[in-house]
Motif scaffolding. Sequence first.
Motif, PDB file in Angstrom:
ATOM      1  N   ALA A  75      -8.810   8.551  16.257  1.00 56.38           N
ATOM      2  CA  ALA A  75     -10.059   8.055  15.677  1.00 56.38           C
ATOM      3  C   ALA A  75     -10.475   8.949  14.517  1.00 56.38           C
ATOM      4  CB  ALA A  75     -11.145   7.999  16.751  1.00 56.38           C
ATOM      5  N   PHE A  76     -10.296  10.274  14.680  1.00 55.51           N
ATOM      6  CA  PHE A  76     -10.652  11.195  13.596  1.00 55.51           C
ATOM      7  C   PHE A  76      -9.679  11.050  12.432  1.00 55.51           C
ATOM      8  CE2 PHE A  76     -12.576  13.146  17.300  1.00 55.51           C
ATOM      9  CZ  PHE A  76     -13.868  13.312  16.830  1.00 55.51           C
ATOM     10  N   LEU A  79     -10.671   8.146  10.389  1.00 51.77           N
ATOM     11  CA  LEU A  79     -11.882   8.314   9.576  1.00 51.77           C
ATOM     12  C   LEU A  79     -11.510   8.814   8.184  1.00 51.77           C
ATOM     13  CD1 LEU A  79     -14.533   9.941  11.926  1.00 51.77           C
ATOM     14  CD2 LEU A  79     -14.683   7.724  10.792  1.00 51.77           C
ATOM     15  N   ASP A  80     -10.411   9.567   8.118  1.00 48.40           N
ATOM     16  CA  ASP A  80      -9.995  10.176   6.862  1.00 48.40           C
ATOM     17  C   ASP A  80      -8.469  10.129   6.806  1.00 48.40           C
ATOM     18  OD1 ASP A  80      -9.963  11.548   4.528  1.00 48.40           O
ATOM     19  OD2 ASP A  80     -10.277  13.517   5.437  1.00 48.40           O
ATOM     20  N   SER A  89     -11.476   2.868   4.322  1.00 50.19           N
ATOM     21  CA  SER A  89     -12.842   3.072   4.796  1.00 50.19           C
ATOM     22  C   SER A  89     -13.207   2.063   5.893  1.00 50.19           C
ATOM     23  CB  SER A  89     -13.880   3.112   3.680  1.00 50.19           C
ATOM     24  OG  SER A  89     -13.837   2.019   2.850  1.00 50.19           O
ATOM     25  N   SER A  91     -14.909   0.964   9.432  1.00 50.93           N
ATOM     26  CA  SER A  91     -16.156   1.289  10.133  1.00 50.93           C
ATOM     27  C   SER A  91     -15.799   1.892  11.488  1.00 50.93           C
ATOM     28  CB  SER A  91     -16.992   0.030  10.326  1.00 50.93           C
ATOM     29  OG  SER A  91     -16.419  -0.772  11.340  1.00 50.93           O
ATOM     30  N   ARG A  92     -16.789   2.558  12.099  1.00 54.35           N
ATOM     31  CA  ARG A  92     -16.545   3.153  13.409  1.00 54.35           C
ATOM     32  C   ARG A  92     -16.128   2.102  14.432  1.00 54.35           C
ATOM     33  NH1 ARG A  92     -18.270   8.502  14.147  1.00 54.35           N
ATOM     34  NH2 ARG A  92     -18.893   9.259  12.109  1.00 54.35           N
ATOM     35  N   ILE A  95     -12.544   1.246  13.898  1.00 52.05           N
ATOM     36  CA  ILE A  95     -11.682   2.323  14.379  1.00 52.05           C
ATOM     37  C   ILE A  95     -11.577   2.278  15.900  1.00 52.05           C
ATOM     38  CG2 ILE A  95     -11.534   4.837  14.638  1.00 52.05           C
ATOM     39  CD1 ILE A  95     -12.558   5.026  11.728  1.00 52.05           C
TER      40      ILE A  95
END
Length: 107
Positions: A75-76, A79-80, A89, A91-92, A95
């Motif tokens: 997940a991290f 994010l990047d 990009s 969204s949470r 992800i």
Amino acid sequence: MKRNFGLTAVLLGALFILPGTTAGAAFEAANGKTLAEKWCSSCHLVSPDQAKASADAPPFASIAERTDEDLDRLAFFLLDPHPVMPNFSLSRDQITDLVAYIKSLKQ
Ligand code: HEC
């Protein structure tokens, strides 16, 4: 007597909540599959039905074989993302869905 009734109510409540949680995870994984087929399948082999993918990108099924901690770290990563991957990009929620889908591929 009154107390037992309360306990029964709590246990019955738990029976209703637990299947709900599982349905939530299944929904996330299904949504993640749709996202993966749309955005990730040009490079990754995202499902067993897919025939072709880029040789540089690891198939999602082999990513799924990692430990649970590694999968939570994805997940991290998402994010990047890695420079070779286009910057989506996400969204949470997206992800969460993608990671739920990758986890669902674990044998
Ligand atoms: C343009 C091609 C491309 C697309 C599209 C792409 N990836 Fe990747 N991805 C790669 C490559 C290449 C690697 C291997 C990077 C490496 O190991 O250096 C990789 C690696 C990964 C990894 C493993 C990272 C790790 O910890 O080793 C994950 C997870 C991942 N991608 C997820 C995704 C998801 C989810 C999507 C869709 C939202 C996606 N990728 C879309 C090319 C792509």
